[in-house]
Write a protein that holds these residues in place. Structure first.
Motif, PDB file in Angstrom:
ATOM      1  N   LYS A   1       0.859  -1.188   0.000  1.00  0.00           N
ATOM      2  CA  LYS A   1       0.000   0.000   0.000  1.00  0.00           C
ATOM      3  C   LYS A   1       0.893   1.236   0.000  1.00  0.00           C
ATOM      4  O   LYS A   1       1.407   1.644   1.031  1.00  0.00           O
ATOM      5  N   TYR A   2       1.090   1.825  -1.170  1.00  0.00           N
ATOM      6  CA  TYR A   2       2.019   2.943  -1.328  1.00  0.00           C
ATOM      7  C   TYR A   2       1.270   4.271  -1.438  1.00  0.00           C
ATOM      8  O   TYR A   2       0.043   4.311  -1.621  1.00  0.00           O
ATOM      9  N   SER A   3       2.010   5.361  -1.348  1.00  0.00           N
ATOM     10  CA  SER A   3       1.452   6.705  -1.454  1.00  0.00           C
ATOM     11  C   SER A   3       1.688   7.272  -2.854  1.00  0.00           C
ATOM     12  O   SER A   3       2.401   6.683  -3.660  1.00  0.00           O
ATOM     13  N   GLY A   4       1.075   8.421  -3.113  1.00  0.00           N
ATOM     14  CA  GLY A   4       1.274   9.113  -4.379  1.00  0.00           C
ATOM     15  C   GLY A   4       0.024   9.258  -5.209  1.00  0.00           C
ATOM     16  O   GLY A   4       0.005   9.994  -6.192  1.00  0.00           O
ATOM     17  N   GLY A   5      -1.023   8.526  -4.846  1.00  0.00           N
ATOM     18  CA  GLY A   5      -2.286   8.639  -5.571  1.00  0.00           C
ATOM     19  C   GLY A   5      -2.594   7.495  -6.502  1.00  0.00           C
ATOM     20  O   GLY A   5      -3.709   7.385  -7.020  1.00  0.00           O
TER      21      GLY A   5
ATOM     22  N   PRO B   1      -4.208 -12.531   1.362  1.00  0.00           N
ATOM     23  CA  PRO B   1      -2.955 -11.776   1.509  1.00  0.00           C
ATOM     24  C   PRO B   1      -3.125 -10.605   2.465  1.00  0.00           C
ATOM     25  O   PRO B   1      -4.239 -10.087   2.648  1.00  0.00           O
ATOM     26  N   SER B   2      -2.036 -10.187   3.075  1.00  0.00           N
ATOM     27  CA  SER B   2      -2.041  -9.012   3.938  1.00  0.00           C
ATOM     28  C   SER B   2      -1.803  -7.757   3.114  1.00  0.00           C
ATOM     29  O   SER B   2      -1.483  -7.821   1.926  1.00  0.00           O
ATOM     30  N   THR B   3      -1.956  -6.624   3.746  1.00  0.00           N
ATOM     31  CA  THR B   3      -1.629  -5.330   3.156  1.00  0.00           C
ATOM     32  C   THR B   3      -0.595  -4.673   4.051  1.00  0.00           C
ATOM     33  O   THR B   3      -0.748  -4.664   5.280  1.00  0.00           O
ATOM     34  N   VAL B   4       0.472  -4.133   3.449  1.00  0.00           N
ATOM     35  CA  VAL B   4       1.543  -3.542   4.246  1.00  0.00           C
ATOM     36  C   VAL B   4       2.041  -2.274   3.571  1.00  0.00           C
ATOM     37  O   VAL B   4       2.093  -2.187   2.349  1.00  0.00           O
ATOM     38  N   GLU B   5       2.371  -1.278   4.365  1.00  0.00           N
ATOM     39  CA  GLU B   5       2.933  -0.029   3.856  1.00  0.00           C
ATOM     40  C   GLU B   5       4.455  -0.144   3.802  1.00  0.00           C
ATOM     41  O   GLU B   5       5.062  -0.861   4.601  1.00  0.00           O
ATOM     42  N   PRO B   6       5.088   0.572   2.869  1.00  0.00           N
ATOM     43  CA  PRO B   6       6.538   0.394   2.658  1.00  0.00           C
ATOM     44  C   PRO B   6       7.399   0.703   3.873  1.00  0.00           C
ATOM     45  O   PRO B   6       8.467   0.106   4.025  1.00  0.00           O
ATOM     46  N   SER B   7       6.958   1.617   4.730  1.00  0.00           N
ATOM     47  CA  SER B   7       7.783   1.997   5.880  1.00  0.00           C
ATOM     48  C   SER B   7       7.482   1.178   7.127  1.00  0.00           C
ATOM     49  O   SER B   7       8.150   1.341   8.157  1.00  0.00           O
ATOM     50  N   ASN B   8       6.511   0.278   7.042  1.00  0.00           N
ATOM     51  CA  ASN B   8       6.095  -0.498   8.210  1.00  0.00           C
ATOM     52  C   ASN B   8       7.100  -1.611   8.506  1.00  0.00           C
ATOM     53  O   ASN B   8       7.464  -2.380   7.613  1.00  0.00           O
ATOM     54  N   PRO B   9       7.543  -1.743   9.761  1.00  0.00           N
ATOM     55  CA  PRO B   9       8.451  -2.854  10.108  1.00  0.00           C
ATOM     56  C   PRO B   9       7.872  -4.225   9.806  1.00  0.00           C
ATOM     57  O   PRO B   9       8.616  -5.192   9.631  1.00  0.00           O
ATOM     58  N   ASP B  10       6.542  -4.322   9.734  1.00  0.00           N
ATOM     59  CA  ASP B  10       5.908  -5.608   9.414  1.00  0.00           C
ATOM     60  C   ASP B  10       6.276  -6.104   8.020  1.00  0.00           C
ATOM     61  O   ASP B  10       6.046  -7.287   7.703  1.00  0.00           O
ATOM     62  N   LEU B  11       6.824  -5.223   7.183  1.00  0.00           N
ATOM     63  CA  LEU B  11       7.261  -5.631   5.847  1.00  0.00           C
ATOM     64  C   LEU B  11       8.150  -6.861   5.921  1.00  0.00           C
ATOM     65  O   LEU B  11       8.090  -7.749   5.061  1.00  0.00           O
ATOM     66  N   PHE B  12       8.962  -6.947   6.968  1.00  0.00           N
ATOM     67  CA  PHE B  12       9.925  -8.041   7.114  1.00  0.00           C
ATOM     68  C   PHE B  12       9.256  -9.385   7.434  1.00  0.00           C
ATOM     69  O   PHE B  12       9.924 -10.408   7.470  1.00  0.00           O
ATOM     70  N   SER B  13       7.949  -9.362   7.649  1.00  0.00           N
ATOM     71  CA  SER B  13       7.226 -10.591   7.943  1.00  0.00           C
ATOM     72  C   SER B  13       6.861 -11.369   6.688  1.00  0.00           C
ATOM     73  O   SER B  13       6.394 -12.503   6.789  1.00  0.00           O
ATOM     74  N   TYR B  14       7.060 -10.760   5.509  1.00  0.00           N
ATOM     75  CA  TYR B  14       6.572 -11.362   4.271  1.00  0.00           C
ATOM     76  C   TYR B  14       7.723 -11.654   3.307  1.00  0.00           C
ATOM     77  O   TYR B  14       8.455 -10.740   2.922  1.00  0.00           O
TER      78      TYR B  14
ATOM     79  N   SER C   1       8.479   7.777   0.377  1.00  0.00           N
ATOM     80  CA  SER C   1       9.125   8.723   1.293  1.00  0.00           C
ATOM     81  C   SER C   1      10.514   8.217   1.656  1.00  0.00           C
ATOM     82  O   SER C   1      10.891   7.081   1.329  1.00  0.00           O
ATOM     83  N   ASP C   2      11.266   9.053   2.361  1.00  0.00           N
ATOM     84  CA  ASP C   2      12.604   8.632   2.791  1.00  0.00           C
ATOM     85  C   ASP C   2      12.533   7.387   3.673  1.00  0.00           C
ATOM     86  O   ASP C   2      13.364   6.476   3.555  1.00  0.00           O
ATOM     87  N   SER C   3      11.534   7.351   4.559  1.00  0.00           N
ATOM     88  CA  SER C   3      11.408   6.177   5.431  1.00  0.00           C
ATOM     89  C   SER C   3      10.979   4.945   4.645  1.00  0.00           C
ATOM     90  O   SER C   3      11.412   3.829   4.944  1.00  0.00           O
ATOM     91  N   ASP C   4      10.141   5.142   3.609  1.00  0.00           N
ATOM     92  CA  ASP C   4       9.773   4.031   2.727  1.00  0.00           C
ATOM     93  C   ASP C   4      11.011   3.450   2.050  1.00  0.00           C
ATOM     94  O   ASP C   4      11.206   2.238   1.995  1.00  0.00           O
ATOM     95  N   VAL C   5      11.828   4.353   1.520  1.00  0.00           N
ATOM     96  CA  VAL C   5      13.026   3.941   0.782  1.00  0.00           C
ATOM     97  C   VAL C   5      13.968   3.155   1.681  1.00  0.00           C
ATOM     98  O   VAL C   5      14.468   2.088   1.300  1.00  0.00           O
TER      99      VAL C   5
END
Length: 212
Positions: A24-28, A57-70, A84-88
């Protein structure tokens, strides 16, 4: 971090079920496009290549630490993408630690996603993946590489990747639209053989992740 993440992957693969996620990313851009695609891919993989992936499937944002669960994260859409910088930072750490991101251009994402990939890996270029790569060889064979699912501009489908230590960690599928082919049959009225190609190519991606 790398050792911890790889240990998690080994545990998840050997356990009763694995879990994959949609980014789930930002930008529109419509990150939520193709809502039936991942559930159908999961069902196909569980039935045909004997994975044990949770049906939803789950939904995860790029900056979320839960990303590492998948072990596998899928990204799609038609429009703008902004990391964002934190996403990157989180995406870079995830991918260098053993994670895998599949970006499927649903027609219209290309002009936006390439610059965002460059943010994640400024010193790595996307390279076209040859048809001889293992991702096209098993469990289903695609001798010509990435299959064409939807016509769009009528140009050939291309698979691009970012490699770390010779391992593919980011797959970008372009002019192909795999996700549309994974959707319920009535959504796009694709012929059965087209949907079959798309699902088999998706199964190859999942197989590559769990065996490399």
């Amino acid at each position: 971090m790398k050792k911890i993440f790889l240990l998690f992957l080994l545990i998840s693969i050997s356990s009763f079920s694995q879990e994959i996620a949609l980014l789930k990313y930002s930008g529109g851009g419509d990150w939520y496009a193709n809502p039936t695609s991942l559930p159908n891919l999961i069902s196909f993989c569980n039935a045909n290549i004997y994975t044990r992936i949770k049906n939803k499937p789950s939904t995860v944002e790029p900056s979320n630490p839960d990303l590492f669960s998948y072990p596998f994260v899928h990204m799609t859409g038609h429009g703008n993408v902004v990391f964002s910088d934190s996403d990157v930072t989180n995406l870079r750490n995830y991918l260098t630690a053993g994670g895998f991101l599949h970006i499927d251009d649903n027609y219209g994402m290309d002009q936006f996603i390439r610059k965002e990939i460059k943010k994640i890996f400024p010193n790595n270029s996307l390279v076209e993946i040859p048809a001889t790569h293992p991702i096209f060889q098993k469990p289903f064979t695609f001798p010509n590489g990435l299959p064409k699912i939807h016509e769009h501009d009528g140009t050939r489908p291309q698979a691009f990747g970012i490699f770390i230590d010779n391992k593919l960690v980011l797959l970008y599928t372009y002019e192909c639209d795999l996700g549309d082919g994974w959707e319920d049959a009535e959504v796009h009225n694709d012929p059965a053989n087209v949907r079959d190609k798309a699902l088999k190519m998706g199964a190859n991606i999942i197989n590559y992740i769990f065996t490399n």
